[in-house]
Design an enzyme around this catalytic site. Structure first.
Site, PDB file in Angstrom:
ATOM      1  N   ARG A 156       0.867  -1.172   0.000  1.00  0.00           N
ATOM      2  CA  ARG A 156       0.000   0.000   0.000  1.00  0.00           C
ATOM      3  C   ARG A 156       0.906   1.226   0.000  1.00  0.00           C
ATOM      4  O   ARG A 156       2.014   1.200   0.541  1.00  0.00           O
ATOM      5  CB  ARG A 156      -0.901   0.024   1.238  1.00  0.00           C
ATOM      6  N   LYS A 191      -2.710  -2.237   7.832  1.00  0.00           N
ATOM      7  CA  LYS A 191      -3.941  -1.809   8.498  1.00  0.00           C
ATOM      8  C   LYS A 191      -4.099  -2.508   9.843  1.00  0.00           C
ATOM      9  O   LYS A 191      -3.770  -3.674   9.974  1.00  0.00           O
ATOM     10  CB  LYS A 191      -5.151  -2.107   7.604  1.00  0.00           C
ATOM     11  N   HIS A 260      -2.101   2.292  -6.276  1.00  0.00           N
ATOM     12  CA  HIS A 260      -2.924   1.103  -6.072  1.00  0.00           C
ATOM     13  C   HIS A 260      -3.013   0.249  -7.331  1.00  0.00           C
ATOM     14  O   HIS A 260      -3.256  -0.952  -7.252  1.00  0.00           O
ATOM     15  CB  HIS A 260      -4.320   1.505  -5.587  1.00  0.00           C
ATOM     16  N   ARG A 263      -0.265  -2.125  -7.050  1.00  0.00           N
ATOM     17  CA  ARG A 263      -0.624  -3.167  -6.074  1.00  0.00           C
ATOM     18  C   ARG A 263      -1.570  -4.184  -6.718  1.00  0.00           C
ATOM     19  O   ARG A 263      -1.397  -5.396  -6.553  1.00  0.00           O
ATOM     20  CB  ARG A 263      -1.280  -2.508  -4.854  1.00  0.00           C
ATOM     21  N   HIS A 286      -4.258  -8.852   3.536  1.00  0.00           N
ATOM     22  CA  HIS A 286      -5.714  -8.852   3.689  1.00  0.00           C
ATOM     23  C   HIS A 286      -6.106  -9.690   4.906  1.00  0.00           C
ATOM     24  O   HIS A 286      -5.649 -10.817   5.054  1.00  0.00           O
ATOM     25  CB  HIS A 286      -6.389  -9.436   2.445  1.00  0.00           C
ATOM     26  N   TYR A 295      -9.337 -10.851  -7.176  1.00  0.00           N
ATOM     27  CA  TYR A 295      -8.313 -11.064  -8.198  1.00  0.00           C
ATOM     28  C   TYR A 295      -8.548 -12.347  -8.986  1.00  0.00           C
ATOM     29  O   TYR A 295      -8.012 -12.510 -10.077  1.00  0.00           O
ATOM     30  CB  TYR A 295      -6.918 -11.047  -7.551  1.00  0.00           C
TER      31      TYR A 295
END
Length: 318
Positions: A156, A191, A260, A263, A286, A295
């Site tokens: 990120r 995150k 992004h 990414r 994730h 994806y």
């Protein structure tokens, strides 16, 4: 008589929005359009009921009709919201069995597939210098290192800006992330403060090493940030976005390229080659496999394009 009553109720409601709630003329106009559509759909019913007698079933039917006409989920949700507010007001004016819009939901919004570059375009973006710029200047070496790392490890942009030089790990400084050249991996804090390690490819390591060779010429007050601006401050997400967009445009890449996108390209290309969804999930950081499954749709899209172009029974007649 019923049609006139319906229009009179709506006129009173719109007047209350304008005079009591002080909504803008533009907002009131939007409410008027949505409510008149409700009246039109009500009038199209065989028994032509009054708005006050509409049921939950009627509203669900109206929402389904809008969806069948091709109206997107966002627009349907907006109309339902306008209708719900009207019936809440109407219930204050007269007794209603219930708000017929309560509990009626718009269709789920389709999530747009993330855009990914082709492998060739991704390599061009991270490997080629900007035309007309000195490839060995500090800013160009910094860009090359950042772009290579974004695509090499699928970081990120916030994780990239949080990286520090390796030496701070041994001290008391609380680093958000760093590059380990010996292990060929990058440690980042993603995150929720979750830390993870992601492999780094040799081209990215080489680009970072080239940047580190000139980085000291820009270091000023803060010695910690790995990537610096020309003024010696830590790069921001916005700066990286602007630099990457400008670089891709200079190369003639037809897609709007932002961090992004690199990414997404990383995830798509790794999944296409390996088919290992769990590994891609771990590398992207994730929390849920569901976030990574988008994806698989990208991968299927690519396969479908190949099929359509190559299979003799899939080719469209001209």
């Amino acid at each position: 008589m019923t049609a006139a009553t319906n229009h009179a109720r709506i006129a009173s409601y719109l007047d209350s929005l304008e005079t009591q709630r002080k909504l803008s003329p533009h907002t009131v106009s939007n409410y008027r359009r949505d409510l008149l559509e409700l009246v039109a759909m009500t009038d199209a019913l065989s028994d032509k009921p009054a708005l006050a007698t509409l049921s939950h079933f009627h509203v669900r039917k109206f929402a389904a009709q809008l969806h069948a006409k091709g109206l997107n989920a966002r627009s349907i949700a907006r109309k339902l919201s306008a209708w719900r507010g009207f019936f809440e007001w109407l219930s204050e004016q007269e007794i209603l069995p219930a708000n017929p819009v309560e509990g009626v939901k718009a269709p789920k919004r389709s999530k747009p597939l993330p855009k990914a570059l082709s492998a060739d375009d991704a390599v061009r973006v991270v490997a080629e210098g900007s035309p007309g710029r000195d490839a060995n200047s500090p800013d160009q070496l910094c860009n090359r290192a950042m772009f290579e790392l974004l695509y090499s490890s699928g970081l990120r942009v916030s994780e990239l800006t949080g990286l520090d030089v390796r030496f701070v790990k041994e001290g008391n400084y609380a680093s958000a992330g760093w590059i380990d050249f010996d292990e060929a991996e990058v440690s980042v804090t993603g995150k929720g403060g979750k830390q993870r390690k992601v492999p780094v490819g040799q081209p990215a390591l080489q680009a970072i090493a080239a940047w580190l060779a000139v980085r000291d010429t820009l270091v000023k007050a803060d010695p910690h940030p790995l990537f610096l601006t020309g003024r010696g401050t830590r790069v921001s997400s916005r700066i990286i976005q602007l630099r990457l967009r400008s670089h891709a445009q200079a190369l003639g890449i037809p897609t709007h390229v932002h961090p992004h996108v690199l990414r997404h390209s990383f995830a798509s290309h790794v999944l296409q080659s390996s088919g290992d969804l769990r590994a891609v999930q771990e590398m992207l950081g994730h929390a849920s496999i569901a976030a990574t499954q988008i994806y698989t749709s990208l991968d299927f899209q690519r396969l479908a394009e190949v099929y359509d172009a190559a299979h003799p029974r899939a080719k469209k007649k001209t």
